[in-house]
Structure formats: C-alpha cells, structure tokens
Design an enzyme around this catalytic site. Sequence first.
Site, PDB file in Angstrom:
ATOM      1  N   ARG A  89     -52.952 -71.091 -81.137  1.00  0.00           N
ATOM      2  CA  ARG A  89     -52.335 -70.285 -80.385  1.00  0.00           C
ATOM      3  C   ARG A  89     -52.955 -69.719 -79.078  1.00  0.00           C
ATOM      4  O   ARG A  89     -52.510 -69.438 -78.188  1.00  0.00           O
ATOM      5  CB  ARG A  89     -52.483 -68.736 -81.485  1.00  0.00           C
ATOM      6  CG  ARG A  89     -51.312 -67.553 -80.773  1.00  0.00           C
ATOM      7  CD  ARG A  89     -51.364 -66.425 -81.457  1.00  0.00           C
ATOM      8  NE  ARG A  89     -52.689 -65.602 -81.254  1.00  0.00           N
ATOM      9  CZ  ARG A  89     -53.349 -65.090 -81.999  1.00  0.00           C
ATOM     10  NH1 ARG A  89     -53.157 -65.396 -83.320  1.00  0.00           N
ATOM     11  NH2 ARG A  89     -54.637 -64.657 -81.840  1.00  0.00           N
ATOM     12  N   TYR A 121     -35.030 -65.003 -60.213  1.00  0.00           N
ATOM     13  CA  TYR A 121     -34.573 -65.448 -61.367  1.00  0.00           C
ATOM     14  C   TYR A 121     -33.990 -64.295 -62.159  1.00  0.00           C
ATOM     15  O   TYR A 121     -34.592 -63.224 -62.191  1.00  0.00           O
ATOM     16  CB  TYR A 121     -35.281 -66.193 -62.194  1.00  0.00           C
ATOM     17  CG  TYR A 121     -34.805 -66.692 -63.216  1.00  0.00           C
ATOM     18  CD1 TYR A 121     -34.053 -67.788 -63.363  1.00  0.00           C
ATOM     19  CD2 TYR A 121     -35.216 -66.276 -64.468  1.00  0.00           C
ATOM     20  CE1 TYR A 121     -33.487 -68.332 -64.433  1.00  0.00           C
ATOM     21  CE2 TYR A 121     -34.877 -66.866 -65.777  1.00  0.00           C
ATOM     22  CZ  TYR A 121     -33.906 -67.559 -65.736  1.00  0.00           C
ATOM     23  OH  TYR A 121     -33.216 -68.260 -66.991  1.00  0.00           O
ATOM     24  N   ASP A 177     -42.902 -68.169 -57.495  1.00  0.00           N
ATOM     25  CA  ASP A 177     -42.280 -68.903 -58.562  1.00  0.00           C
ATOM     26  C   ASP A 177     -41.679 -70.273 -58.048  1.00  0.00           C
ATOM     27  O   ASP A 177     -41.248 -70.141 -56.841  1.00  0.00           O
ATOM     28  CB  ASP A 177     -40.954 -68.397 -59.081  1.00  0.00           C
ATOM     29  CG  ASP A 177     -40.151 -68.979 -60.496  1.00  0.00           C
ATOM     30  OD1 ASP A 177     -40.336 -70.295 -60.140  1.00  0.00           O
ATOM     31  OD2 ASP A 177     -39.591 -68.230 -61.132  1.00  0.00           O
ATOM     32  N   LYS A 188     -37.524 -77.040 -66.454  1.00  0.00           N
ATOM     33  CA  LYS A 188     -36.584 -77.567 -65.438  1.00  0.00           C
ATOM     34  C   LYS A 188     -37.076 -78.835 -64.683  1.00  0.00           C
ATOM     35  O   LYS A 188     -37.230 -79.734 -65.813  1.00  0.00           O
ATOM     36  CB  LYS A 188     -36.278 -76.416 -64.518  1.00  0.00           C
ATOM     37  CG  LYS A 188     -36.144 -75.119 -64.802  1.00  0.00           C
ATOM     38  CD  LYS A 188     -34.916 -74.648 -65.372  1.00  0.00           C
ATOM     39  CE  LYS A 188     -34.619 -73.553 -66.236  1.00  0.00           C
ATOM     40  NZ  LYS A 188     -34.872 -72.315 -65.385  1.00  0.00           N
TER      41      LYS A 188
HETATM   42  C1  LIG Z   1     -35.287 -71.187 -65.529  1.00  0.00           C
HETATM   43  C2  LIG Z   1     -35.914 -70.451 -64.640  1.00  0.00           C
HETATM   44  C3  LIG Z   1     -37.011 -69.472 -65.081  1.00  0.00           C
HETATM   45  C4  LIG Z   1     -37.072 -69.142 -66.523  1.00  0.00           C
HETATM   46  O1  LIG Z   1     -37.855 -70.217 -67.324  1.00  0.00           O
HETATM   47  P1  LIG Z   1     -37.097 -70.608 -68.779  1.00  0.00           P
HETATM   48  O2  LIG Z   1     -38.120 -71.567 -69.153  1.00  0.00           O
HETATM   49  O3  LIG Z   1     -35.749 -70.742 -69.018  1.00  0.00           O
HETATM   50  O4  LIG Z   1     -37.780 -69.257 -69.544  1.00  0.00           O
HETATM   51  C5  LIG Z   1     -37.878 -68.753 -64.202  1.00  0.00           C
HETATM   52  N1  LIG Z   1     -37.805 -69.201 -62.879  1.00  0.00           N
HETATM   53  C6  LIG Z   1     -36.889 -69.769 -62.452  1.00  0.00           C
HETATM   54  C7  LIG Z   1     -36.579 -70.054 -60.695  1.00  0.00           C
HETATM   55  C8  LIG Z   1     -35.893 -70.532 -63.198  1.00  0.00           C
HETATM   56  O5  LIG Z   1     -35.073 -71.325 -62.744  1.00  0.00           O
END
Ligand SMILES: *Cc1c(COP(=O)(O)O)cnc(C)c1O
Length: 395
Positions: free
Chosen positions: A59, A112, A184, A209
């Site tokens: 963890r 997001y 981000d 992604k």
């Molecule tokens: C998909 C996404 C997230 C969240 O990610 P998860 O892995 O689905 O929790 C955050 N920021 C952006 C820009 C995203 O495209």
Amino acid sequence: MNKRHPKKATSVVWAGEEDYIIPHVTQVPVVQSVSFAYEDIDEWQQVALGQKEGHIYSRNTNPTVDVFEKKICRLEGAEAATSASSGMAIISNTLFGLLSPGQRVVSVKDTYGGTNKIFTEFLPRFNIECILCNTTDHQQIEKEVARGCDLLYLETPTNPTIKIIDLERLTKAGKKAGAIVVVDNTFATPINQQPISLGADLVVHSATKFLGGHADALAGAVCGRKELVNKIYHFREINGASLDPMAAYLILRGMKTLALRIERQNQNALEIARFLQTHPQVRTVFYPGLEDHEGHDIASGQMSGFGAMLSFMLKEESLEAVGKVISRLRYAHTAANLGAVETIVGPPATTSHVECTREERQAMGIPESLIRYSTGIEDIGDLKEDLDQALAVLR
Ligand SMILES: *Cc1c(COP(=O)(O)O)cnc(C)c1O
C-alpha cells in the site's frame, strides 16, 4: 567525454529500468506481493523509517510501482513522483493532501469533469474556496490569483474544446502570490509539454490515457517538488488509493512506445484537423495546431507537438446528427476514454460533460454537435476516408 542527457525517446524505454529488480531478469517483473520480509529486525526498522532503501508493504511502496514512478518523474524532469490507482485518485490526493480549511484555490472552468466536481462539490465542504475562471481569460486568472491563492490548478489543452492556457505566464502569477502551481498534463504528455520547465511545482497525470496508451489499466501519477510529493505520498499511503502492481506493469509496458505513439498521433491529428477544416459538413475544428486556433501562438511556444486531441462541430447542430456520424465510423471506438492507440470518439453529452444538462453545456459554451476525437495511430488515409464516409450521411 561529456555525458549526454538522454532524449525522451530513450528515457521512455530506459528511465527507471537501469537496475534489475531480479538479477539477470531484463524486464520489470510484476511484484505481486503485499509485504516484504526481513530476517534482520534492525534492517527492517531502517527500511520502515526510510533510512534504507527497500519496501515494507505494497500500500505504501512496491518495486513495480516504483519503476513507474521513476519513469514519469524523469520524463517530466521532476525531483520526485508518487502514484495512485487512477488519475482522479492522484488529483484528489494532491488536493486533499495539500490543502487545509480556510484556503483558496484558483482554477478554470474547463478542467476535467471529475476535477471540476472536486472544486464545486467536495472542497467547499471543507471550507476551501474554489474560484473557477473563464479558461482562456488570463487577466481574470491573474487577478484572482493576486487576490490570494494557496493553490493554482491548471490544465492545458482542455477538454472538450481544446483550449490553451499560457503556463509560463500563469505559473509566474502563482509564484508571486505564493501559491502551489499544479498542472494536469494528461492531454499533452511529457513528450509534447513539460510544465515543470515552465515553472509548475507539480504535474498530475491520468496515466490511464496516453501514458499507458492501450486503454487496459487505470493509473495516476504526480511529480514535482519533493517536499510536496512527500506530503501527497503520505496522504495516499494512509487513505490507501495505491496503484496495483499489475496496472503499473501494463502502464510501464505501454510507456516504452510513448514517444513513437505521440509522434504519430501528433501527425495524424494535425492532418485530420486540416481535413475536417475544409469538410462541407463541418462548421468548426478545435485543434491548437491550426494557425487560426485561438491558442495557436501560446501552444507553439510551450508545446513541441500539438497532441492527439481535437474536437469539431457539425454544421447540423444536433446530438442526433452526432449519433448518426459516429455510429458509422469503422475505425473509432465510440467510448468515454481517450489517449489509446485506437481512435476514440464521443460527444461531450456522453463523455466529459455527461453530468451536465443540455442547458448547462450550452452555458459553458459546449455545442451539442461537438465531437471529441482522440486520434489513434492508424493509417492516416484510412482515418480520413472513414471520417469522409461517415460524414456523408449528413449530405
Ligand atoms: C481521464 C482524465 C482524468 C482522470 O483520470 P482517471 O484515470 O480516469 O481517473 C484527469 N484529467 C484528465 C485531463 C483526464 O483526461
């Protein structure tokens, strides 16, 4: 001989993997073990107290997950990194791990969807004020930051209208106000954009992604200043949203081809954007690589490639038209995710802004006839022909 800094195409393959976890085993193993045993109690204690390298309990840390953290850390040019079970897990751990009641966050409206929920629904519950500015109104953002800001949270390019924010300009404003600046970088990836070199303190990623690139594992990472990353790690270690070693393995395997994939996706997306721009059934194309895009100059300055994400508006302004077109695409998943090797399409009404009403989307400037297009690595001729035959349904 001068020691050369490895280029990104080398780092995606080698960073974090210079030492073998198991002697002679060239590939990073999935260390599927919850705990790590010590015969010597002194050594155990030293590792537990962080005085000696090693792992105690998965963890907290795990050897496979460790390699993933090292790799993203190096790619972003950061001091330290930690991870979590998804992008949202790392974003919420970053925000809840760093903020306290009474503090003030400045961000933008186009973050997001999940992140936006944290700002509008969860942080205010803990008496943390969240100001969401118009995404490309740099002056408004600077003004709000100057009024008092503990954390400035940015995202660029944004979802789903692919807006661009000037990171150097706003990190400067954030620093001046004494704020922690978080970016981000999911859409751009470190191949196209490195926010830390533009002044950001922390970079967050949904590794689900582009980093993973194969849409088969959820993961998230944050990297940046060590003191901040340690705080986030400590919070995540306690709340337990840890990254699973199998998921870390899948992401690592995907990351080896990140530079290749992004190079191809940058090319494909630019060509698709140009193709759509002149298409008779298409009203507007949003892609920062197009010279007439509002953020083109900023993007040219801060990105080395314009990315795989674009969106476009049909001339026929209805969700029905969108449905007709996307259901005819042969080489695109109609799905909520993005950033994979396959092309993926979807309207905001079922993807990024599914929780909003039609009126709310309208108020946010998100047209019903918008199609988000996550360009894959397929042959560009096939992708164009596919779009052309699908759009022909509207003729
Ligand atoms: C998909 C996404 C997230 C969240 O990610 P998860 O892995 O689905 O929790 C955050 N920021 C952006 C820009 C995203 O495209």
